[in-house]
Design a protein around this motif. Structure first.
Motif, PDB file in Angstrom:
ATOM      1  N   ASN A  18       4.996  10.079  -5.677  1.00 13.87           N
ATOM      2  CA  ASN A  18       5.302   9.392  -4.452  1.00 13.87           C
ATOM      3  C   ASN A  18       6.423   8.361  -4.660  1.00 13.87           C
ATOM      4  OD1 ASN A  18       4.149   9.883  -1.781  1.00 13.87           O
ATOM      5  ND2 ASN A  18       3.773   7.682  -1.845  1.00 13.87           N
ATOM      6  N   TRP A  19       7.192   8.327  -5.467  1.00  7.21           N
ATOM      7  CA  TRP A  19       8.224   7.380  -5.877  1.00  7.21           C
ATOM      8  C   TRP A  19       9.583   7.487  -5.145  1.00  7.21           C
ATOM      9  CZ3 TRP A  19      12.235   7.442 -10.457  1.00  7.21           C
ATOM     10  CH2 TRP A  19      12.879   6.369 -10.542  1.00  7.21           C
ATOM     11  N   ASP A  20      10.119   6.577  -4.206  1.00 11.81           N
ATOM     12  CA  ASP A  20      11.408   7.020  -3.538  1.00 11.81           C
ATOM     13  C   ASP A  20      12.122   5.674  -3.530  1.00 11.81           C
ATOM     14  OD1 ASP A  20      10.085   7.128  -0.235  1.00 11.81           O
ATOM     15  OD2 ASP A  20       9.734   5.480  -1.673  1.00 11.81           O
ATOM     16  N   ASN A  21      11.459   4.669  -4.441  1.00 16.63           N
ATOM     17  CA  ASN A  21      12.196   3.190  -4.316  1.00 16.63           C
ATOM     18  C   ASN A  21      12.255   2.697  -5.627  1.00 16.63           C
ATOM     19  OD1 ASN A  21      13.755   1.192  -3.677  1.00 16.63           O
ATOM     20  ND2 ASN A  21      12.187   0.167  -2.386  1.00 16.63           N
ATOM     21  N   GLY A  22      13.134   2.824  -6.493  1.00 21.24           N
ATOM     22  CA  GLY A  22      13.134   2.409  -7.698  1.00 21.24           C
ATOM     23  C   GLY A  22      13.954   1.223  -8.103  1.00 21.24           C
ATOM     24  N   LEU A  23      13.713   0.429  -9.289  1.00 24.88           N
ATOM     25  CA  LEU A  23      14.750  -0.615  -9.775  1.00 24.88           C
ATOM     26  C   LEU A  23      15.336  -0.127 -10.838  1.00 24.88           C
ATOM     27  CD1 LEU A  23      12.081  -3.589  -9.329  1.00 24.88           C
ATOM     28  CD2 LEU A  23      13.577  -2.787  -7.500  1.00 24.88           C
ATOM     29  N   SER A  24      16.586  -0.733 -10.890  1.00 27.27           N
ATOM     30  CA  SER A  24      17.464  -0.678 -12.158  1.00 27.27           C
ATOM     31  C   SER A  24      16.898  -1.735 -13.209  1.00 27.27           C
ATOM     32  CB  SER A  24      18.963  -0.893 -11.693  1.00 27.27           C
ATOM     33  OG  SER A  24      19.308  -2.097 -11.213  1.00 27.27           O
ATOM     34  N   SER A  25      17.451  -1.967 -14.211  1.00 29.76           N
ATOM     35  CA  SER A  25      17.090  -2.845 -15.150  1.00 29.76           C
ATOM     36  C   SER A  25      17.946  -4.299 -14.713  1.00 29.76           C
ATOM     37  CB  SER A  25      17.550  -2.529 -16.670  1.00 29.76           C
ATOM     38  OG  SER A  25      19.016  -2.152 -16.502  1.00 29.76           O
ATOM     39  N   ALA A  26      18.973  -4.103 -14.126  1.00 27.78           N
ATOM     40  CA  ALA A  26      19.628  -5.334 -13.422  1.00 27.78           C
ATOM     41  C   ALA A  26      18.827  -5.982 -12.462  1.00 27.78           C
ATOM     42  CB  ALA A  26      20.926  -5.072 -13.168  1.00 27.78           C
ATOM     43  N   THR A  27      18.482  -5.207 -11.414  1.00 27.77           N
ATOM     44  CA  THR A  27      17.723  -5.342 -10.430  1.00 27.77           C
ATOM     45  C   THR A  27      16.374  -6.017 -10.876  1.00 27.77           C
ATOM     46  OG1 THR A  27      18.781  -3.903  -8.894  1.00 27.77           O
ATOM     47  CG2 THR A  27      16.811  -5.060  -8.000  1.00 27.77           C
ATOM     48  N   TYR A  28      15.748  -5.432 -11.728  1.00 23.22           N
ATOM     49  CA  TYR A  28      14.345  -6.156 -12.365  1.00 23.22           C
ATOM     50  C   TYR A  28      14.803  -7.352 -12.931  1.00 23.22           C
ATOM     51  CZ  TYR A  28      10.203  -3.217 -13.015  1.00 23.22           C
ATOM     52  OH  TYR A  28       8.837  -2.758 -12.673  1.00 23.22           O
ATOM     53  N   LYS A  29      15.677  -7.652 -13.572  1.00 24.02           N
ATOM     54  CA  LYS A  29      16.014  -8.934 -14.044  1.00 24.02           C
ATOM     55  C   LYS A  29      16.293  -9.994 -12.816  1.00 24.02           C
ATOM     56  CE  LYS A  29      17.807  -8.031 -18.741  1.00 24.02           C
ATOM     57  NZ  LYS A  29      18.903  -8.029 -19.587  1.00 24.02           N
ATOM     58  N   ARG A  30      16.923  -9.401 -11.962  1.00 25.10           N
ATOM     59  CA  ARG A  30      17.489 -10.456 -10.764  1.00 25.10           C
ATOM     60  C   ARG A  30      16.225 -10.917 -10.105  1.00 25.10           C
ATOM     61  NH1 ARG A  30      21.814  -6.926  -9.892  1.00 25.10           N
ATOM     62  NH2 ARG A  30      20.493  -6.030  -7.915  1.00 25.10           N
ATOM     63  N   ILE A  31      15.254 -10.081  -9.958  1.00 21.48           N
ATOM     64  CA  ILE A  31      13.927 -10.192  -9.087  1.00 21.48           C
ATOM     65  C   ILE A  31      13.032 -11.281 -10.018  1.00 21.48           C
ATOM     66  CG2 ILE A  31      11.907  -9.176  -8.279  1.00 21.48           C
ATOM     67  CD1 ILE A  31      13.285  -6.917  -7.355  1.00 21.48           C
ATOM     68  N   LEU A  32      12.868 -10.861 -11.185  1.00 24.18           N
ATOM     69  CA  LEU A  32      12.275 -11.889 -12.104  1.00 24.18           C
ATOM     70  C   LEU A  32      12.613 -13.129 -12.441  1.00 24.18           C
ATOM     71  CD1 LEU A  32      10.758  -9.303 -14.852  1.00 24.18           C
ATOM     72  CD2 LEU A  32       9.706  -9.970 -12.864  1.00 24.18           C
ATOM     73  N   LYS A  33      13.963 -13.162 -12.458  1.00 26.08           N
ATOM     74  CA  LYS A  33      14.655 -14.626 -12.742  1.00 26.08           C
ATOM     75  C   LYS A  33      14.519 -15.295 -11.305  1.00 26.08           C
ATOM     76  CE  LYS A  33      18.964 -16.672 -14.523  1.00 26.08           C
ATOM     77  NZ  LYS A  33      20.228 -16.419 -14.909  1.00 26.08           N
ATOM     78  N   ARG A  34      14.613 -14.581 -10.288  1.00 30.08           N
ATOM     79  CA  ARG A  34      14.693 -15.486  -8.902  1.00 30.08           C
ATOM     80  C   ARG A  34      13.251 -15.995  -8.787  1.00 30.08           C
ATOM     81  NH1 ARG A  34      13.028 -13.664  -4.113  1.00 30.08           N
ATOM     82  NH2 ARG A  34      13.255 -11.416  -5.084  1.00 30.08           N
ATOM     83  N   LEU A  35      12.149 -15.336  -9.273  1.00 36.29           N
ATOM     84  CA  LEU A  35      10.858 -15.931  -9.155  1.00 36.29           C
ATOM     85  C   LEU A  35      10.357 -16.801 -10.175  1.00 36.29           C
ATOM     86  CD1 LEU A  35       9.122 -12.527  -8.113  1.00 36.29           C
ATOM     87  CD2 LEU A  35       9.595 -14.433  -6.627  1.00 36.29           C
ATOM     88  N   SER A  36      11.392 -17.409 -10.972  1.00 38.56           N
ATOM     89  CA  SER A  36      11.205 -18.106 -12.085  1.00 38.56           C
ATOM     90  C   SER A  36      10.573 -17.826 -13.393  1.00 38.56           C
ATOM     91  CB  SER A  36      10.361 -19.404 -11.706  1.00 38.56           C
ATOM     92  OG  SER A  36      10.892 -20.207 -10.497  1.00 38.56           O
ATOM     93  N   PHE A  37      10.485 -16.407 -13.544  1.00 32.60           N
ATOM     94  CA  PHE A  37      10.012 -15.796 -14.976  1.00 32.60           C
ATOM     95  C   PHE A  37      11.135 -15.991 -15.904  1.00 32.60           C
ATOM     96  CE2 PHE A  37       7.339 -13.182 -12.375  1.00 32.60           C
ATOM     97  CZ  PHE A  37       6.148 -12.974 -13.081  1.00 32.60           C
ATOM     98  N   SER A  38      10.747 -16.128 -17.049  1.00 28.99           N
ATOM     99  CA  SER A  38      11.891 -16.667 -18.094  1.00 28.99           C
ATOM    100  C   SER A  38      11.825 -15.617 -19.244  1.00 28.99           C
ATOM    101  CB  SER A  38      11.623 -18.187 -18.632  1.00 28.99           C
ATOM    102  OG  SER A  38      10.564 -18.249 -18.957  1.00 28.99           O
ATOM    103  N   ASN A  39      12.502 -15.761 -20.057  1.00 32.60           N
ATOM    104  CA  ASN A  39      12.905 -14.928 -21.325  1.00 32.60           C
ATOM    105  C   ASN A  39      12.446 -13.497 -21.281  1.00 32.60           C
ATOM    106  OD1 ASN A  39      13.043 -14.771 -24.099  1.00 32.60           O
ATOM    107  ND2 ASN A  39      10.916 -15.147 -24.553  1.00 32.60           N
ATOM    108  N   ILE A  40      13.172 -12.975 -20.067  1.00 32.10           N
ATOM    109  CA  ILE A  40      13.078 -11.680 -19.641  1.00 32.10           C
ATOM    110  C   ILE A  40      13.912 -10.656 -20.764  1.00 32.10           C
ATOM    111  CG2 ILE A  40      13.471 -10.140 -17.879  1.00 32.10           C
ATOM    112  CD1 ILE A  40      13.820 -12.700 -15.992  1.00 32.10           C
ATOM    113  N   LYS A  41      13.109  -9.613 -21.200  1.00 36.23           N
ATOM    114  CA  LYS A  41      13.692  -8.737 -22.135  1.00 36.23           C
ATOM    115  C   LYS A  41      13.451  -7.373 -21.542  1.00 36.23           C
ATOM    116  CE  LYS A  41      13.392 -11.971 -25.852  1.00 36.23           C
ATOM    117  NZ  LYS A  41      12.893 -12.192 -27.313  1.00 36.23           N
ATOM    118  N   ILE A  42      14.438  -6.188 -21.587  1.00 41.53           N
ATOM    119  CA  ILE A  42      14.036  -4.945 -21.177  1.00 41.53           C
ATOM    120  C   ILE A  42      14.375  -4.094 -22.365  1.00 41.53           C
ATOM    121  CG2 ILE A  42      14.879  -3.146 -19.530  1.00 41.53           C
ATOM    122  CD1 ILE A  42      15.213  -4.931 -17.675  1.00 41.53           C
ATOM    123  N   GLU A  43      13.584  -3.451 -22.817  1.00 41.60           N
ATOM    124  CA  GLU A  43      13.733  -2.452 -23.830  1.00 41.60           C
ATOM    125  C   GLU A  43      13.576  -0.788 -23.405  1.00 41.60           C
ATOM    126  OE1 GLU A  43      11.865  -1.268 -28.419  1.00 41.60           O
ATOM    127  OE2 GLU A  43      10.677  -2.464 -26.659  1.00 41.60           O
TER     128      GLU A  43
END
Length: 511
Positions: free
Chosen positions: A205-230
């Motif tokens: 039921n997946w029709d709207n995913g996030l790229s790694s770049a979008t993930y980082k933008r969303i988390l950074k905008r919400l004040s998350f820090s030290n964001i890493k993607i493996e």
């Protein structure tokens, strides 16, 4: 109108029996595996992926008995159960599927019913059936308490991911960590051809995913820090390829639903190989401003001097004393507190329960003196000033069971070899040093206690009062506040082990 989340709920409820049979018959795992080699079995790869996630969580912020772990899309709860069994922490599992939560509750009931587990204490895990969009309401009482958030291949199913991460940020304790494994995409599934998109949507039921770049933008905008993607795309290919192969081995006469599952697995393999979707581990932290609680508000008190140093280093400073005037500024607060009153201590801790360091100023009060001039009131005042307040504050902290380790620092004089007129002060210091030793012995999982052996300090409120009473010549033997402040900073920065800490006295070794 049926929402996307409700469609997901119905899909996973209806497909659970097929997943149980064709993914992981033993633990009913439902996430991508990690392969140390291509020869790894699916069950081994699932264990590898869970172990990898737990190691990332524990490395980012140590798991222990004070931890509170939230699992988003917990499925049948196996990962959360494994964590809580190993680290004796509290767990909360949330999933949209009724069938998944039903099985998770059966597991925890079975574990807690076994006598061998009862001796170690009942597992404190709650499993909740809930939509992700409703999690802020379901867990409203958990705001700022969740130390660790985990998720394995579930968040990609959630329509409004920005809202979810905003809610998770609010639930997290300061300094909390989030480690999730999730599907990624090239912004949206529009890059997939119609057949691939339809097969994947039918599967999860997946029709709207996030790229790694979008993930980082969303988390950074919400004040998350030290964001890493493996990124682990090859493991995703191996997982779904082996699942499709396993379908042929396990299911002799596949039903239509099972044949469809196999085709969908192969469509995911194709989409990953063409770099249209992927899989990754994402780590993010909730930043925090460290808080310190310090005794002493007078103009030249040692507490105020230390507080100023810590404020300049970015700490949120809270000073307290009986005579304080209320001050509330950025990174600077002053509060009235009678440290010998349980109710006053309780009020103080309501604002400062998340403090990371507490600095006590164990001054002699009016109780110092020699044995010839001993009075009952003097003894009571000495005990009250030196010991009672410390014990009441420790008692209040233990009742609240802090979620992180707290450094406790007592600024007190030399416990032995003092002048005759300070003999009572020396006795109480020895008792305080014993308290520090016992805290480190019995409560090392909660506290780190330090007895900072301070000399005669000048300029300082108490040091100058002592000099005025016993002679100005003592001024030459005094030590500047900077010497003590530097030791305090070394303790806070982890450069000194708990216990007795000596300050260079210079010539005032008996003061």
């Amino acid at each position: 109108m049926i929402t996307t989340e409700e469609k997901t709920r119905k899909k996973f409820n209806s497909l659970k029996k097929h997943y149980d049979k064709t993914w992981d018959p033993k633990h009913h795992t439902l996430h991508v595996g990690l392969f140390s080699s291509k020869n790894d079995s699916l069950s081994k790869s699932f264990l590898n992926a869970t172990e990898h996630l737990i190691n990332k969580v524990n490395t980012s912020r140590t798991l222990d008995s004070r931890s509170v772990v939230l699992d988003i899309g917990c499925g049948t709860g196996q990962t959360l159960i494994d964590i809580c069994l190993k680290y004796h922490c509290k767990g909360i599992g949330v999933d949209i599927s009724d069938e998944m939560i039903k099985e998770a509750n059966k597991k925890i009931k079975l574990i807690n019913s076994k006598p061998s587990n009862l001796t170690a204490g009942i597992l404190d895990i709650s499993f909740i059936r809930s939509r992700a969009s409703n999690i802020d309401k379901k867990l409203a009482k958990q705001k700022n308490t969740i130390t660790h958030i985990i998720s394995q291949d579930a968040i990609f199913l959630i329509p409004n991911k920005s809202k979810l991460f905003s809610n998770l940020y609010e639930l997290m304790a300061p300094g909390g960590v989030m480690v999730i494994a999730d599907f990624l995409s090239n912004e949206t599934t529009k890059s997939l051809n119609n057949n691939e998109a339809q097969l994947i949507k039918e599967l999860v039921n997946w029709d709207n995913g996030l790229s790694s770049a979008t993930y980082k933008r969303i988390l950074k905008r919400l004040s998350f820090s030290n964001i890493k993607i493996e990124q682990k795309n090859e493991d995703m290919v191996n997982t779904y390829k082996k699942l499709a192969h396993q379908m042929d081995e396990i299911v002799a006469n596949p039903s239509r639903a099972e044949r469809d599952l196999k085709n969908r697995y192969l469509s995911i393999v194709s989409a990953v190989k063409s770099k249209k979707i992927g899989w990754a581990f994402i780590t993010a932290h909730k930043g925090y401003t460290p808080k310190v609680l310090v005794a002493g508000t007078k103009k030249y008190s040692l507490g105020r001097t230390i507080g100023n140093q810590l404020k300049n280093a970015g700490w949120d400073v809270w000073l307290y004393s009986r005579s304080a005037k209320i001050v509330s500024k950025k990174l600077w607060h002053e509060r009235v507190c009678n440290i010998n009153s349980a109710s006053s201590v309780k009020t103080l801790l309501k604002e400062t329960s998340d403090t990371h360091v507490i600095i006590f100023s164990a001054d002699p009060g009016n109780g110092k003196g020699d044995l010839e001039n001993l009075t009952v009131n003097g003894i009571k005042d000495l005990i009250s000033t030196k010991l009672s307040g410390s014990l009441l504050l420790l008692n209040a902290l233990l009742k609240n069971r802090p979620t992180h380790k707290i450094k406790l620092i007592w600024l007190a004089g030399k416990p032995t070899a003092k002048h005759k007129h300070l003999i009572n002060y020396s006795v109480s210091n020895s008792a305080l040093l014993s308290l520090v030793s016992e805290i480190n012995r019995h409560y090392q999982d909660i506290f780190e206690a330090y007895y900072l052996n301070t000399p005669l300090i000048s300029p300082s409120t108490l040091g100058d009062a002592y000099i005025n009473t016993y002679g100005q010549e003592l001024k030459k033997l005094s030590t500047p506040p900077k010497a003590v402040t530097e030791k305090v900073l070394d303790i806070i920065n982890g450069k000194i082990s708990p216990g007795l800490v000596n300050v260079n006295y210079g010539n005032n070794q008996d003061l």
